[in-house]
Design an enzyme around this catalytic site. Structure first.
Site, PDB file in Angstrom:
ATOM      1  N   TYR A 194      -6.309 -10.023 -18.086  1.00  0.00           N
ATOM      2  CA  TYR A 194      -6.971  -9.056 -17.198  1.00  0.00           C
ATOM      3  C   TYR A 194      -8.278  -8.549 -17.823  1.00  0.00           C
ATOM      4  O   TYR A 194      -9.329  -8.523 -17.168  1.00  0.00           O
ATOM      5  CB  TYR A 194      -6.000  -7.900 -16.954  1.00  0.00           C
ATOM      6  CG  TYR A 194      -6.501  -6.816 -16.032  1.00  0.00           C
ATOM      7  CD1 TYR A 194      -6.587  -7.035 -14.662  1.00  0.00           C
ATOM      8  CD2 TYR A 194      -6.873  -5.570 -16.526  1.00  0.00           C
ATOM      9  CE1 TYR A 194      -7.033  -6.034 -13.812  1.00  0.00           C
ATOM     10  CE2 TYR A 194      -7.312  -4.570 -15.683  1.00  0.00           C
ATOM     11  CZ  TYR A 194      -7.397  -4.803 -14.320  1.00  0.00           C
ATOM     12  OH  TYR A 194      -7.849  -3.812 -13.481  1.00  0.00           O
ATOM     13  N   SER A 246     -13.125  -2.871 -15.002  1.00  0.00           N
ATOM     14  CA  SER A 246     -12.093  -1.964 -15.508  1.00  0.00           C
ATOM     15  C   SER A 246     -12.525  -1.463 -16.879  1.00  0.00           C
ATOM     16  O   SER A 246     -13.231  -2.179 -17.614  1.00  0.00           O
ATOM     17  CB  SER A 246     -10.756  -2.692 -15.648  1.00  0.00           C
ATOM     18  OG  SER A 246      -9.856  -1.895 -16.415  1.00  0.00           O
TER      19      SER A 246
HETATM   20  P1  NAP Z   1      -3.860  -2.539  -5.596  1.00  0.00           P
HETATM   21  O1  NAP Z   1      -3.419  -1.211  -5.109  1.00  0.00           O
HETATM   22  O2  NAP Z   1      -2.875  -3.483  -6.154  1.00  0.00           O
HETATM   23  O3  NAP Z   1      -4.664  -3.260  -4.393  1.00  0.00           O
HETATM   24  C1  NAP Z   1      -5.194  -4.550  -4.584  1.00  0.00           C
HETATM   25  C2  NAP Z   1      -5.897  -4.969  -3.316  1.00  0.00           C
HETATM   26  O4  NAP Z   1      -6.376  -6.306  -3.499  1.00  0.00           O
HETATM   27  C3  NAP Z   1      -4.986  -4.981  -2.113  1.00  0.00           C
HETATM   28  O5  NAP Z   1      -5.729  -4.602  -0.981  1.00  0.00           O
HETATM   29  C4  NAP Z   1      -4.564  -6.449  -2.010  1.00  0.00           C
HETATM   30  O6  NAP Z   1      -4.226  -6.706  -0.655  1.00  0.00           O
HETATM   31  C5  NAP Z   1      -5.869  -7.124  -2.442  1.00  0.00           C
HETATM   32  N1  NAP Z   1      -5.691  -8.478  -2.973  1.00  0.00           N
HETATM   33  C6  NAP Z   1      -4.966  -8.886  -4.033  1.00  0.00           C
HETATM   34  N2  NAP Z   1      -5.036 -10.226  -4.177  1.00  0.00           N
HETATM   35  C7  NAP Z   1      -5.848 -10.671  -3.176  1.00  0.00           C
HETATM   36  C8  NAP Z   1      -6.310 -11.950  -2.756  1.00  0.00           C
HETATM   37  N3  NAP Z   1      -5.929 -13.062  -3.383  1.00  0.00           N
HETATM   38  N4  NAP Z   1      -7.142 -12.028  -1.693  1.00  0.00           N
HETATM   39  C9  NAP Z   1      -7.522 -10.915  -1.042  1.00  0.00           C
HETATM   40  N5  NAP Z   1      -7.121  -9.676  -1.371  1.00  0.00           N
HETATM   41  C10 NAP Z   1      -6.286  -9.563  -2.425  1.00  0.00           C
HETATM   42  O7  NAP Z   1      -5.010  -2.397  -6.692  1.00  0.00           O
HETATM   43  P2  NAP Z   1      -5.991  -1.187  -7.033  1.00  0.00           P
HETATM   44  O8  NAP Z   1      -5.360  -0.388  -8.085  1.00  0.00           O
HETATM   45  O9  NAP Z   1      -6.469  -0.536  -5.773  1.00  0.00           O
HETATM   46  O10 NAP Z   1      -7.171  -2.004  -7.712  1.00  0.00           O
HETATM   47  C11 NAP Z   1      -8.358  -2.369  -7.021  1.00  0.00           C
HETATM   48  C12 NAP Z   1      -9.338  -2.933  -8.032  1.00  0.00           C
HETATM   49  O11 NAP Z   1      -9.595  -1.956  -9.042  1.00  0.00           O
HETATM   50  C13 NAP Z   1      -8.814  -4.171  -8.766  1.00  0.00           C
HETATM   51  O12 NAP Z   1      -9.863  -5.069  -9.010  1.00  0.00           O
HETATM   52  C14 NAP Z   1      -8.329  -3.603 -10.085  1.00  0.00           C
HETATM   53  O13 NAP Z   1      -8.340  -4.543 -11.118  1.00  0.00           O
HETATM   54  C15 NAP Z   1      -9.350  -2.506 -10.315  1.00  0.00           C
HETATM   55  N6  NAP Z   1      -8.888  -1.454 -11.225  1.00  0.00           N
HETATM   56  C16 NAP Z   1      -7.785  -0.711 -10.932  1.00  0.00           C
HETATM   57  C17 NAP Z   1      -7.384   0.284 -11.820  1.00  0.00           C
HETATM   58  C18 NAP Z   1      -6.185   1.144 -11.559  1.00  0.00           C
HETATM   59  O14 NAP Z   1      -5.824   1.926 -12.458  1.00  0.00           O
HETATM   60  N7  NAP Z   1      -5.540   1.067 -10.430  1.00  0.00           N
HETATM   61  C19 NAP Z   1      -8.105   0.502 -12.987  1.00  0.00           C
HETATM   62  C20 NAP Z   1      -9.228  -0.281 -13.243  1.00  0.00           C
HETATM   63  C21 NAP Z   1      -9.624  -1.251 -12.345  1.00  0.00           C
HETATM   64  P3  NAP Z   1      -3.260  -7.930  -0.209  1.00  0.00           P
HETATM   65  O15 NAP Z   1      -2.092  -7.918  -1.146  1.00  0.00           O
HETATM   66  O16 NAP Z   1      -2.922  -7.638   1.201  1.00  0.00           O
HETATM   67  O17 NAP Z   1      -4.105  -9.146  -0.326  1.00  0.00           O
END
Ligand code: NAP
Length: 246
Positions: free
Chosen positions: A154, A141
């Site tokens: 985080y 991130s």
């Molecule tokens: P999101 O919409 O909350 O999706 C998170 C995903 O991770 C879901 O598919 C969830 O599915 C899965 N997950 C969570 N805990 C898990 C576990 N214990 N085991 C297996 N799967 C798990 O998040 P996102 O925004 O797409 O983020 C994806 C990645 O990008 C993350 O690493 C996040 O930190 C990073 N990121 C996001 C942003 C942003 O602005 N959105 C910015 C920087 C970095 P289930 O709940 O079904 O398990």
């Protein structure tokens, strides 16, 4: 530039929605077989089925990356299908100001965002070494680089992933396996839906490109790093933040 990953297999954690779903779709669009993993089987099955119905190759696997048997679960996946491309994408936030942060919020975020990268990557690498080809892509991130108030846990987990990425890249480059990180800025997903309109407007003002990112903005970067064309790139952090932090 034509990215063709036909014959390659990718495992994407957290592929049931948001950035992981977009990564799974984009990788499948290049011809890769994509194994979509998350805790909620119904959701990953939906993503895999949609990929297949649009002409791609995908399967779904129920996986909690924090579970004690995560290594055995990954071994079982690899026995059926060796992995060429690993995308450590699944992650969570549990924000609070530092002095108010509960120990569980610290532990849960580190347990989800960092520890599985160690366990899963170690299992997956064995076959990549034998194949002398592999791609490991860790979703970090931008706050790992910039810091962010309320996200000490985080940001620490995501900064650790960058140290992991750089060190592992140096260690295994001779095996023709590349290891890179992608550092997204603020991307429109469930993770950022919680922002108030006011907070979103203030945030957009700080972004050079004056918009939040889309899951596809991140997925294209990942797809490039997974490609043959990125064969000489390892140990890097690709900043996909729209100029929020440079
Ligand atoms: P999101 O919409 O909350 O999706 C998170 C995903 O991770 C879901 O598919 C969830 O599915 C899965 N997950 C969570 N805990 C898990 C576990 N214990 N085991 C297996 N799967 C798990 O998040 P996102 O925004 O797409 O983020 C994806 C990645 O990008 C993350 O690493 C996040 O930190 C990073 N990121 C996001 C942003 C942003 O602005 N959105 C910015 C920087 C970095 P289930 O709940 O079904 O398990």
């Amino acid at each position: 530039m034509n990215i063709d990953l036909t014959g390659r297999t990718a495992l994407v954690t957290g592929a049931s929605r948001g950035i992981g779903e977009a990564i799974a779709r984009r990788l499948a669009g290049t011809g890769a077989l994509v194994i979509c993993a998350a805790r909620n089987l119904e959701n990953v099955e939906r993503v895999a089925a949609e990929i297949v119905s649009s002409g791609g190759n995908a399967s779904a696997v129920q996986l909690d990356i924090t579970s004690d048997d995560v290594r055995d679960r990954i071994k079982a996946v690899i026995e059926r299908q060796p992995i060429d491309i690993l995308v450590n994408n699944a992650g969570i936030t549990d924000d609070d100001l530092f002095l108010r942060m509960k120990p569980e919020a610290w532990t849960n975020v580190l347990r989800t965002n960092l520890d599985p990268a160690f366990h899963i990557t170690q299992e997956v690498l064995k076959k990549m070494f034998r194949a002398r080809w592999g791609r490991v892509i860790n979703i970090s991130s931008i706050v790992a680089l910039s810091g962010n108030p309320g996200q000490v846990n985080y940001a620490a987990s995501k900064a650790a992933l960058i140290g992991f990425t750089k060190s592992l890249a140096l260690e295994i480059g001779s095996r023709n396996v590349t290891v890179n990180a992608v550092a997204p800025g603020f991307i429109r997903t469930a993770m950022t839906d919680a922002l108030t309109d006011e907070a979103r407007t203030a945030l957009v003002e700080r972004i050079a490109l004056r918009r939040l990112g889309t899951p596809d903005d991140v997925a294209y970067a990942v797809t490039f790093l997974a490609s043959e064309q990125a064969a000489y790139i390892t140990g890097t952090v690709m900043n996909v933040s729209g100029g929020l932090y440079t």
